[in-house]
Design a protein around this motif. Sequence first.
Motif, PDB file in Angstrom:
ATOM      1  N   TYR A 115      -5.539  -5.939 -18.276  1.00  0.00           N
ATOM      2  CA  TYR A 115      -4.635  -6.559 -19.248  1.00  0.00           C
ATOM      3  C   TYR A 115      -5.417  -7.015 -20.481  1.00  0.00           C
ATOM      4  O   TYR A 115      -5.029  -6.746 -21.623  1.00  0.00           O
ATOM      5  CB  TYR A 115      -3.896  -7.714 -18.567  1.00  0.00           C
ATOM      6  CG  TYR A 115      -3.350  -8.783 -19.475  1.00  0.00           C
ATOM      7  CD1 TYR A 115      -2.198  -8.575 -20.234  1.00  0.00           C
ATOM      8  CD2 TYR A 115      -3.974 -10.024 -19.566  1.00  0.00           C
ATOM      9  CE1 TYR A 115      -1.686  -9.576 -21.051  1.00  0.00           C
ATOM     10  CE2 TYR A 115      -3.473 -11.033 -20.368  1.00  0.00           C
ATOM     11  CZ  TYR A 115      -2.336 -10.801 -21.114  1.00  0.00           C
ATOM     12  OH  TYR A 115      -1.845 -11.782 -21.925  1.00  0.00           O
ATOM     13  N   LEU A 116      -6.536  -7.709 -20.264  1.00  0.00           N
ATOM     14  CA  LEU A 116      -7.347  -8.188 -21.390  1.00  0.00           C
ATOM     15  C   LEU A 116      -7.933  -7.038 -22.199  1.00  0.00           C
ATOM     16  O   LEU A 116      -7.947  -7.084 -23.435  1.00  0.00           O
ATOM     17  CB  LEU A 116      -8.466  -9.100 -20.888  1.00  0.00           C
ATOM     18  CG  LEU A 116      -8.054 -10.449 -20.313  1.00  0.00           C
ATOM     19  CD1 LEU A 116      -9.284 -11.219 -19.842  1.00  0.00           C
ATOM     20  CD2 LEU A 116      -7.254 -11.259 -21.312  1.00  0.00           C
ATOM     21  N   ILE A 117      -8.401  -6.009 -21.531  1.00  0.00           N
ATOM     22  CA  ILE A 117      -8.954  -4.853 -22.245  1.00  0.00           C
ATOM     23  C   ILE A 117      -7.861  -4.203 -23.092  1.00  0.00           C
ATOM     24  O   ILE A 117      -8.104  -3.806 -24.236  1.00  0.00           O
ATOM     25  CB  ILE A 117      -9.605  -3.856 -21.266  1.00  0.00           C
ATOM     26  CG1 ILE A 117     -10.949  -4.429 -20.796  1.00  0.00           C
ATOM     27  CG2 ILE A 117      -9.794  -2.480 -21.906  1.00  0.00           C
ATOM     28  CD1 ILE A 117     -11.650  -3.624 -19.739  1.00  0.00           C
ATOM     29  N   GLY A 118      -6.648  -4.127 -22.571  1.00  0.00           N
ATOM     30  CA  GLY A 118      -5.531  -3.585 -23.355  1.00  0.00           C
ATOM     31  C   GLY A 118      -5.268  -4.407 -24.609  1.00  0.00           C
ATOM     32  O   GLY A 118      -5.051  -3.856 -25.687  1.00  0.00           O
ATOM     33  N   ILE A 119      -5.298  -5.723 -24.482  1.00  0.00           N
ATOM     34  CA  ILE A 119      -5.090  -6.601 -25.638  1.00  0.00           C
ATOM     35  C   ILE A 119      -6.217  -6.408 -26.656  1.00  0.00           C
ATOM     36  O   ILE A 119      -5.970  -6.325 -27.865  1.00  0.00           O
ATOM     37  CB  ILE A 119      -5.009  -8.075 -25.198  1.00  0.00           C
ATOM     38  CG1 ILE A 119      -3.697  -8.320 -24.473  1.00  0.00           C
ATOM     39  CG2 ILE A 119      -5.147  -9.019 -26.390  1.00  0.00           C
ATOM     40  CD1 ILE A 119      -3.576  -9.689 -23.857  1.00  0.00           C
ATOM     41  N   LEU A 120      -7.441  -6.326 -26.179  1.00  0.00           N
ATOM     42  CA  LEU A 120      -8.582  -6.162 -27.091  1.00  0.00           C
ATOM     43  C   LEU A 120      -8.554  -4.810 -27.790  1.00  0.00           C
ATOM     44  O   LEU A 120      -8.904  -4.707 -28.961  1.00  0.00           O
ATOM     45  CB  LEU A 120      -9.896  -6.374 -26.339  1.00  0.00           C
ATOM     46  CG  LEU A 120     -10.112  -7.793 -25.816  1.00  0.00           C
ATOM     47  CD1 LEU A 120     -11.363  -7.862 -24.951  1.00  0.00           C
ATOM     48  CD2 LEU A 120     -10.188  -8.787 -26.952  1.00  0.00           C
ATOM     49  N   ARG A 121      -8.106  -3.774 -27.091  1.00  0.00           N
ATOM     50  CA  ARG A 121      -7.966  -2.461 -27.738  1.00  0.00           C
ATOM     51  C   ARG A 121      -6.847  -2.483 -28.766  1.00  0.00           C
ATOM     52  O   ARG A 121      -6.993  -1.929 -29.863  1.00  0.00           O
ATOM     53  CB  ARG A 121      -7.670  -1.386 -26.693  1.00  0.00           C
ATOM     54  CG  ARG A 121      -8.870  -0.967 -25.900  1.00  0.00           C
ATOM     55  CD  ARG A 121      -8.519   0.147 -24.953  1.00  0.00           C
ATOM     56  NE  ARG A 121      -9.638   0.448 -24.084  1.00  0.00           N
ATOM     57  CZ  ARG A 121      -9.503   0.873 -22.839  1.00  0.00           C
ATOM     58  NH1 ARG A 121      -8.301   1.060 -22.319  1.00  0.00           N
ATOM     59  NH2 ARG A 121     -10.565   1.112 -22.115  1.00  0.00           N
ATOM     60  N   MET A 122      -5.737  -3.103 -28.410  1.00  0.00           N
ATOM     61  CA  MET A 122      -4.587  -3.161 -29.320  1.00  0.00           C
ATOM     62  C   MET A 122      -4.955  -3.898 -30.615  1.00  0.00           C
ATOM     63  O   MET A 122      -4.496  -3.529 -31.696  1.00  0.00           O
ATOM     64  CB  MET A 122      -3.414  -3.864 -28.627  1.00  0.00           C
ATOM     65  CG  MET A 122      -2.141  -3.857 -29.425  1.00  0.00           C
ATOM     66  SD  MET A 122      -0.757  -4.592 -28.514  1.00  0.00           S
ATOM     67  CE  MET A 122      -1.328  -6.258 -28.293  1.00  0.00           C
ATOM     68  N   ASN A 123      -5.783  -4.908 -30.505  1.00  0.00           N
ATOM     69  CA  ASN A 123      -6.214  -5.679 -31.681  1.00  0.00           C
ATOM     70  C   ASN A 123      -7.476  -5.105 -32.326  1.00  0.00           C
ATOM     71  O   ASN A 123      -8.047  -5.735 -33.209  1.00  0.00           O
ATOM     72  CB  ASN A 123      -6.419  -7.136 -31.286  1.00  0.00           C
ATOM     73  CG  ASN A 123      -5.123  -7.841 -31.055  1.00  0.00           C
ATOM     74  OD1 ASN A 123      -4.377  -8.097 -31.996  1.00  0.00           O
ATOM     75  ND2 ASN A 123      -4.822  -8.152 -29.800  1.00  0.00           N
ATOM     76  N   ARG A 124      -7.915  -3.960 -31.845  1.00  0.00           N
ATOM     77  CA  ARG A 124      -9.050  -3.209 -32.386  1.00  0.00           C
ATOM     78  C   ARG A 124     -10.395  -3.942 -32.274  1.00  0.00           C
ATOM     79  O   ARG A 124     -11.285  -3.751 -33.101  1.00  0.00           O
ATOM     80  CB  ARG A 124      -8.780  -2.774 -33.809  1.00  0.00           C
ATOM     81  CG  ARG A 124      -7.550  -1.903 -33.924  1.00  0.00           C
ATOM     82  CD  ARG A 124      -7.353  -1.381 -35.323  1.00  0.00           C
ATOM     83  NE  ARG A 124      -6.041  -0.807 -35.468  1.00  0.00           N
ATOM     84  CZ  ARG A 124      -5.749   0.485 -35.218  1.00  0.00           C
ATOM     85  NH1 ARG A 124      -6.670   1.290 -34.807  1.00  0.00           N
ATOM     86  NH2 ARG A 124      -4.522   0.925 -35.403  1.00  0.00           N
ATOM     87  N   TYR A 125     -10.506  -4.789 -31.255  1.00  0.00           N
ATOM     88  CA  TYR A 125     -11.808  -5.393 -30.960  1.00  0.00           C
ATOM     89  C   TYR A 125     -12.621  -4.489 -30.046  1.00  0.00           C
ATOM     90  O   TYR A 125     -13.821  -4.629 -29.939  1.00  0.00           O
ATOM     91  CB  TYR A 125     -11.650  -6.787 -30.335  1.00  0.00           C
ATOM     92  CG  TYR A 125     -11.044  -7.778 -31.271  1.00  0.00           C
ATOM     93  CD1 TYR A 125     -11.646  -8.075 -32.484  1.00  0.00           C
ATOM     94  CD2 TYR A 125      -9.852  -8.419 -30.972  1.00  0.00           C
ATOM     95  CE1 TYR A 125     -11.089  -8.981 -33.383  1.00  0.00           C
ATOM     96  CE2 TYR A 125      -9.285  -9.333 -31.856  1.00  0.00           C
ATOM     97  CZ  TYR A 125      -9.911  -9.604 -33.045  1.00  0.00           C
ATOM     98  OH  TYR A 125      -9.349 -10.496 -33.913  1.00  0.00           O
ATOM     99  N   LEU A 126     -11.927  -3.559 -29.384  1.00  0.00           N
ATOM    100  CA  LEU A 126     -12.577  -2.532 -28.571  1.00  0.00           C
ATOM    101  C   LEU A 126     -12.075  -1.167 -29.032  1.00  0.00           C
ATOM    102  O   LEU A 126     -10.901  -1.038 -29.395  1.00  0.00           O
ATOM    103  CB  LEU A 126     -12.226  -2.704 -27.078  1.00  0.00           C
ATOM    104  CG  LEU A 126     -12.815  -3.892 -26.356  1.00  0.00           C
ATOM    105  CD1 LEU A 126     -12.296  -3.947 -24.922  1.00  0.00           C
ATOM    106  CD2 LEU A 126     -14.336  -3.835 -26.352  1.00  0.00           C
ATOM    107  N   PRO A 128     -10.693   2.702 -28.704  1.00  0.00           N
ATOM    108  CA  PRO A 128      -9.808   3.330 -27.710  1.00  0.00           C
ATOM    109  C   PRO A 128     -10.599   4.226 -26.756  1.00  0.00           C
ATOM    110  O   PRO A 128     -11.759   4.570 -27.027  1.00  0.00           O
ATOM    111  CB  PRO A 128      -8.855   4.145 -28.578  1.00  0.00           C
ATOM    112  CG  PRO A 128      -9.589   4.388 -29.837  1.00  0.00           C
ATOM    113  CD  PRO A 128     -10.495   3.211 -30.034  1.00  0.00           C
ATOM    114  N   LEU A 129      -9.959   4.572 -25.657  1.00  0.00           N
ATOM    115  CA  LEU A 129     -10.583   5.503 -24.718  1.00  0.00           C
ATOM    116  C   LEU A 129     -10.813   6.837 -25.399  1.00  0.00           C
ATOM    117  O   LEU A 129     -10.029   7.260 -26.260  1.00  0.00           O
ATOM    118  CB  LEU A 129      -9.703   5.695 -23.493  1.00  0.00           C
ATOM    119  CG  LEU A 129      -9.665   4.539 -22.515  1.00  0.00           C
ATOM    120  CD1 LEU A 129      -8.667   4.849 -21.404  1.00  0.00           C
ATOM    121  CD2 LEU A 129     -11.032   4.293 -21.925  1.00  0.00           C
TER     122      LEU A 129
END
Length: 130
Positions: A115-126, A128-129
């Motif tokens: 869940y946290l990784i999804g939020i961080l990807r959505m906010n572009r802190y991580l 994408p796959l």
Amino acid sequence: MNQRFIELGQGFSDLYELLELAKSNAYRVNYFLCMEAMSSGGRKSMSFVLVLKKSSYGDFIPLYICREGIPVIDGKVTKRYELFEQAAKDQDKKVIHMEVRHSDTFADIELYYQYLIGILRMNRYLPPLQ
């Protein structure tokens, strides 16, 4: 790209270890995150996360976390938060604040981290796959 949380724990010594990781890996630190969550019991707590840049030998991004070990008391700034904020300032970075769900709302801790990784990807802190 492998992005994974590495939980250090929830106590004082764990926070000091997180700060030492930030200091010794200053060249790799990408973000300092403070995630606030409300537990099912009504207590608000903070998680501190240190997001590093990917390693030079592979596609691994570690996210070191002290999960929900820092209580929020009447919105006051705690000494532990001040230490975390100072570590960010020492590296000319800002602490990024986020409101997230508490881990006790998930059946498994791995689901919480997804869940946290999804939020961080959505906010572009991580990233994408790939």
